[in-house]
Design a protein around this motif. Sequence first.
Motif, PDB file in Angstrom:
ATOM      1  N   LYS A  81      23.602  19.488   8.121  1.00  0.00           N
ATOM      2  CA  LYS A  81      22.670  19.467   9.246  1.00  0.00           C
ATOM      3  C   LYS A  81      22.863  18.201  10.083  1.00  0.00           C
ATOM      4  CE  LYS A  81      19.279  21.832   6.382  1.00  0.00           C
ATOM      5  NZ  LYS A  81      19.151  23.100   7.109  1.00  0.00           N
ATOM      6  N   GLN A 221      15.127  15.188   5.528  1.00  0.00           N
ATOM      7  CA  GLN A 221      15.281  16.415   4.726  1.00  0.00           C
ATOM      8  C   GLN A 221      14.546  16.259   3.391  1.00  0.00           C
ATOM      9  OE1 GLN A 221      19.227  18.134   4.352  1.00  0.00           O
ATOM     10  NE2 GLN A 221      19.925  17.128   6.211  1.00  0.00           N
ATOM     11  N   ALA A 224      10.756  16.430   3.870  1.00  0.00           N
ATOM     12  CA  ALA A 224      10.232  17.798   4.001  1.00  0.00           C
ATOM     13  C   ALA A 224      10.249  18.509   2.650  1.00  0.00           C
ATOM     14  CB  ALA A 224      11.050  18.573   5.034  1.00  0.00           C
ATOM     15  N   PHE A 240      -1.947   8.545  14.571  1.00  0.00           N
ATOM     16  CA  PHE A 240      -1.833   9.808  13.847  1.00  0.00           C
ATOM     17  C   PHE A 240      -0.448  10.376  14.148  1.00  0.00           C
ATOM     18  CE2 PHE A 240      -3.010  14.416  13.290  1.00  0.00           C
ATOM     19  CZ  PHE A 240      -3.430  14.334  11.974  1.00  0.00           C
ATOM     20  N   ILE A 242       3.342  12.192  13.321  1.00  0.00           N
ATOM     21  CA  ILE A 242       3.671  13.502  12.743  1.00  0.00           C
ATOM     22  C   ILE A 242       3.502  13.428  11.225  1.00  0.00           C
ATOM     23  CG2 ILE A 242       5.563  15.126  12.329  1.00  0.00           C
ATOM     24  CD1 ILE A 242       4.644  15.320  15.192  1.00  0.00           C
ATOM     25  N   LYS A 246       0.761  15.256   8.206  1.00  0.00           N
ATOM     26  CA  LYS A 246       1.121  15.936   6.956  1.00  0.00           C
ATOM     27  C   LYS A 246       0.456  15.272   5.754  1.00  0.00           C
ATOM     28  CE  LYS A 246       4.672  18.289   8.796  1.00  0.00           C
ATOM     29  NZ  LYS A 246       4.649  19.750   8.775  1.00  0.00           N
TER      30      LYS A 246
ATOM     31  N   GLN B  10       5.705  26.332   8.328  1.00  0.00           N
ATOM     32  CA  GLN B  10       5.184  25.233   9.152  1.00  0.00           C
ATOM     33  C   GLN B  10       4.893  23.973   8.350  1.00  0.00           C
ATOM     34  OE1 GLN B  10       2.313  28.171  11.142  1.00  0.00           O
ATOM     35  NE2 GLN B  10       2.471  26.503  12.584  1.00  0.00           N
ATOM     36  N   ARG B  11       4.711  24.133   7.044  1.00  0.00           N
ATOM     37  CA  ARG B  11       4.462  22.946   6.216  1.00  0.00           C
ATOM     38  C   ARG B  11       5.657  22.013   6.252  1.00  0.00           C
ATOM     39  NH1 ARG B  11       3.706  26.206   0.806  1.00  0.00           N
ATOM     40  NH2 ARG B  11       5.594  27.058   1.694  1.00  0.00           N
ATOM     41  N   ARG B  12       6.827  22.611   6.438  1.00  0.00           N
ATOM     42  CA  ARG B  12       8.056  21.830   6.356  1.00  0.00           C
ATOM     43  C   ARG B  12       8.521  21.274   7.703  1.00  0.00           C
ATOM     44  NH1 ARG B  12      12.072  22.012   2.856  1.00  0.00           N
ATOM     45  NH2 ARG B  12      11.726  22.720   0.736  1.00  0.00           N
ATOM     46  N   CYS B  13       7.970  21.762   8.792  1.00  0.00           N
ATOM     47  CA  CYS B  13       8.466  21.308  10.094  1.00  0.00           C
ATOM     48  C   CYS B  13       8.022  19.870  10.351  1.00  0.00           C
ATOM     49  CB  CYS B  13       7.943  22.207  11.202  1.00  0.00           C
ATOM     50  SG  CYS B  13       8.479  21.661  12.836  1.00  0.00           S
ATOM     51  N   VAL B  14       8.951  19.059  10.855  1.00  0.00           N
ATOM     52  CA  VAL B  14       8.625  17.668  11.152  1.00  0.00           C
ATOM     53  C   VAL B  14       8.780  17.366  12.653  1.00  0.00           C
ATOM     54  CG1 VAL B  14       9.134  16.783   8.857  1.00  0.00           C
ATOM     55  CG2 VAL B  14      10.986  16.976  10.522  1.00  0.00           C
ATOM     56  N   ALA B  15       8.833  18.398  13.465  1.00  0.00           N
ATOM     57  CA  ALA B  15       8.886  18.245  14.929  1.00  0.00           C
ATOM     58  C   ALA B  15      10.067  17.405  15.390  1.00  0.00           C
ATOM     59  CB  ALA B  15       7.578  17.648  15.461  1.00  0.00           C
ATOM     60  N   GLU B  40       3.303  21.081  19.334  1.00  0.00           N
ATOM     61  CA  GLU B  40       2.472  20.153  18.553  1.00  0.00           C
ATOM     62  C   GLU B  40       1.042  20.387  18.975  1.00  0.00           C
ATOM     63  OE1 GLU B  40       5.188  16.324  18.814  1.00  0.00           O
ATOM     64  OE2 GLU B  40       3.070  15.753  18.790  1.00  0.00           O
ATOM     65  N   ARG B  50      -6.427  17.110  12.795  1.00  0.00           N
ATOM     66  CA  ARG B  50      -5.608  18.112  12.124  1.00  0.00           C
ATOM     67  C   ARG B  50      -4.455  18.457  13.038  1.00  0.00           C
ATOM     68  NH1 ARG B  50      -6.700  23.476   9.664  1.00  0.00           N
ATOM     69  NH2 ARG B  50      -5.994  24.077  11.717  1.00  0.00           N
ATOM     70  N   MET B  51      -3.283  18.589  12.485  1.00  0.00           N
ATOM     71  CA  MET B  51      -2.126  18.867  13.327  1.00  0.00           C
ATOM     72  C   MET B  51      -1.425  20.145  12.890  1.00  0.00           C
ATOM     73  SD  MET B  51       1.279  16.589  13.794  1.00  0.00           S
ATOM     74  CE  MET B  51       0.379  15.168  14.342  1.00  0.00           C
ATOM     75  N   LEU B  53       2.240  22.090  13.639  1.00  0.00           N
ATOM     76  CA  LEU B  53       3.557  22.090  14.278  1.00  0.00           C
ATOM     77  C   LEU B  53       4.099  23.510  14.178  1.00  0.00           C
ATOM     78  CD1 LEU B  53       4.959  18.835  12.661  1.00  0.00           C
ATOM     79  CD2 LEU B  53       3.873  19.089  14.893  1.00  0.00           C
ATOM     80  N   CYS B 136      18.190  23.059  10.768  1.00  0.00           N
ATOM     81  CA  CYS B 136      16.778  22.699  10.617  1.00  0.00           C
ATOM     82  C   CYS B 136      16.617  21.627   9.540  1.00  0.00           C
ATOM     83  CB  CYS B 136      15.946  23.932  10.284  1.00  0.00           C
ATOM     84  SG  CYS B 136      14.211  23.526   9.999  1.00  0.00           S
ATOM     85  N   ILE B 137      16.190  20.470   9.984  1.00  0.00           N
ATOM     86  CA  ILE B 137      16.118  19.302   9.098  1.00  0.00           C
ATOM     87  C   ILE B 137      15.071  19.524   8.009  1.00  0.00           C
ATOM     88  CG2 ILE B 137      15.562  16.828   9.034  1.00  0.00           C
ATOM     89  CD1 ILE B 137      18.178  17.340  10.479  1.00  0.00           C
ATOM     90  N   GLY B 138      13.982  20.190   8.371  1.00  0.00           N
ATOM     91  CA  GLY B 138      12.917  20.407   7.395  1.00  0.00           C
ATOM     92  C   GLY B 138      13.111  21.658   6.551  1.00  0.00           C
ATOM     93  N   LYS B 139      14.175  22.394   6.767  1.00  0.00           N
ATOM     94  CA  LYS B 139      14.363  23.730   6.164  1.00  0.00           C
ATOM     95  C   LYS B 139      13.100  24.556   6.406  1.00  0.00           C
ATOM     96  CE  LYS B 139      17.191  22.052   2.335  1.00  0.00           C
ATOM     97  NZ  LYS B 139      16.482  21.169   1.399  1.00  0.00           N
TER      98      LYS B 139
END
Lengths: 732, 185
Positions: A81, A221, A224, A240, A242, A246, B10-15, B40, B50-51, B53, B136-139
């Motif tokens: 990636k 990676q 996440a 706040f 990103i 989480k 969506q839990r894995r997305c880091v924008a 976002e 609360r966010m 992504l 996709c960096i966050g898979k």
Amino acid sequence: MKFSRRTFLKASGAAGCSLAAYAALPEKFLLWAEEQGMLKASYVPTFCEICFWKCGAVAKVLNGRVVKLEGNPAHPGARGKLCARGNAGAGLLYDPNRLKTPLIRTGARGEQKYRKATWDEALDLIASKMKHIKSEFGPESVALFTHGTPTDHFLPLLSAYGSPNVGMPSFAQCRGPRDVGLELTFGEGIGSPERVDLTRSKVLVLFGSHLGENMHNSQVQDFADALAMGTKLIVVDPRFSIAAGKAHSWLPIRPATDLALMLAWIHVIIKEQLYDKAYLDAYANGFTELAAAVADCTPEWAAHETDLSAESIVETARLLGHNAPNVCLHPGRHATWYGDDVQRSRAIGILAALLGSWGREGGYFLATRTSLPKPESKPFPEPAKAPLNLGNFPFAGAEGVTQEIRRATISGTPYPIKGWIVTGTNLMKAMPNQKETIEAINKLDLLVVVDVMPTDTAMMADVILPECSYLERHDALAVGKGRSLSISLRQPVVQPLYDSKPGWWIAKQIANRLDLADYFPWQNLEEKIQAQCALWGVNYQELKKVGTITIPNSANPYITAEAPAEFKTGSGKIELYSKELKEKGFDPVPRYTRHPVPRQGEFRLVYGRSPVHTFSRTANNPELHELYPENEVWINSGKAKDLGVINGEYVVLVNQDGVRSNRIKAKVTQRIRTDCVYVVHGFGAASKSLSRAFAKGADDQGMITRYAVDPICGSTGMHVNFVRVEKEGVHA
Amino acid sequence: MPKYAMVVDQRRCVACMACVVACKKENEVPPGQFRTRVVEQVEGEFPKLRMELRSELCNHCDNPPCVYNCPTGASYKSPDGMVLLKKNRCVGCKACVASCPYDARYINEEKGFADKCTFCSQRIAEGKQPACVSTCIGKSRIFGDLEDPASAVSAALRDNHHDVLLASAGTNPRVFYIKKFGKPE
Ligand code: SF4
Ligand code: SF4
Ligand code: SF4
């Protein structure tokens, strides 16, 4: 010539007419031709240099043009990636604003007036000035500022020439205090890529570090993956981010008080005996002194300092303690905040030690112990004068303290600095207080900038040398010391465009002209790389094909019974209490000092990263510019209301010294405290040659007229400026 | 016949926007246009925030309004579930752009036809993952065949509660979103 499908078919059908003749064919045409089976793509591995993670990348090349970049699955930093910036790497290669020929200044410094020159003329000019400086002042009077792979070519040039004076902003303006703090505690730093074992962490703590926005490929990676596996995340940040979005616990801390929180955590962990006693008995020194030093650092005391609740401090401390040793306290990367940054890093190290997480799963894993033999080379001359790049800082690192060179350039003491060579760094944007940088530059007899793009610093130079981009050149082999040892190759994917040249060629050419050819005893860098591969038993032909080779069985990530931990500190143990610091007159255990707070109407200026930009170096990249063309200033909604500022409107920042920024869009948001504003670093370019980036957004570095120097290592805390927010057009 | 779909965890997305750039490069999306974007969304008041992504793209709907509204038959649903476009049939009338409730389409002004996410059909044909998924960096973005119970999409949908965007629009999207932890009730 306009190409329709028919003319192309005719052209390709004509005998002896090769596609290479049409190197300027548009990308869409090439892709179409590929679809039709007329062109075959080639895939060339190399590694990325849009940031300094050095991810393995594979370039898809059609008819001599890079059409796509993808991560190399074999590379540990990429794992198949690339981040947004890596994906946009060809935007640098094909940026029409690139430096195309050597340039020699014709106007006054800063006037940005240049004429084209041949390589011979430019190099001869540099060599004659360097000879002159050497005979007049001594070789120590030339300094090098550098970052990234150019260092591998230009640092040997500087050493061969006889100067020890190198300054890398990556030390004093970035990672320096973090590394020094951890070295003082554990005897070694955390490396880059950081050896954080995120995917096995039960709890991860981020102090200001905004992973995700701060994009380091494999680390994000892992981040996440950790989140998906249920790692508990604590984010300490006035914003706040990103990552905070989480987090299980977001601690919106008052800026400049992180050390108070850390000391309170240490206090609770000791008081409630949540530390790893066996680990400390085996590996650490100074527990009693530490316990005494934090006796007063109660959660209630810290609550008052940090603007967090005492309960949240206790609760998070317990979360850390109960999950020890599988806790990762991320030491961050850009750690130059308030001037007591070594001590803050020490506090992070001490916490990690108490929890027993150095060398343990989910904490910090250990560096590979495998190493490669050093190739023989001619020893460099011993400089006659002592280096001035370390200032009077007892723990300054070998990367040098940039602003000490700048100071000496202005003052002429302890000896004059007359020439600067700048490679791979945009000093005007990297160093605080631009006035001082300009003042120093005006004292120089020679400023050479080697770069791909006409950066703000390049446009101050006497001679600008156009380096070709990372996709067009060889560089030194990258030896990655992550979990395992890996070797990666940077090789040209396409031939250099325009009259640009690789960094190694430029350094060698200058060396030749200074009678230093012996230090560059190879025809081209590939020859040197091949010799190195032979020495290391690496099959070069194979490396060319795969891009990266990982040395098998070179990982030893955790402390085991067979391989107990070794600490390269003075005592051979983890130093909770640092004798070394004490001897030099510093606090042996970190002590909290209160920093100034913004006055009425002012905000502390804090800055950070966007995932689509690397400092100022990508601001002009077409694809990245499209996604984030200019920075915004984040301002708390309530404060914005008081000021009558609405979301999206342009405002101006005015700092405590009356310096005004470019206009910048207000991002009115609930996502930040009321006592600070936040911007992404690296915007507001002054170089008129950057057609996209010029004057877009505000330059945070322009607002950073003050900096707090860490007396331990000389790093410059840069989160110490205060600004007012004015509506555009309103002058106070 | 495979039944292609995407799952966005969506839990894995880091924008990080890697998907957005990869997509633009892979598919030569013109400047100013996007086949995918990352939204976002933040709710609440400091410090109780609360966010969410959410990376968005064409939903490759099983009940696709863009296809029904296309007067020339350029937009079509392929047998493997992708909503695609025959470029030479498209007249750039924008009926599909207007009818897509997800704002997933744009007009490629240079070439004069409508365009949008194709699930990178050219890459699928080569046995590769779509560009955005592959980078996709966050898979966070997962692609695969719903007919194959062993595929990553099938597994993700089996193991997690999931939603689609604007379910009430009745479009039956083929892009699914995992928001929460845990198994479906
Ligand atoms: S993290 Fe991104 S910019 Fe940095 S080296 Fe890797 S792909 Fe390139
Ligand atoms: S599947 Fe391909 S076309 Fe669709 S959003 Fe992803 S990269 Fe873009
Ligand atoms: S690449 Fe993945 S993690 Fe990054 S923004 Fe896109 S969907 Fe999110």
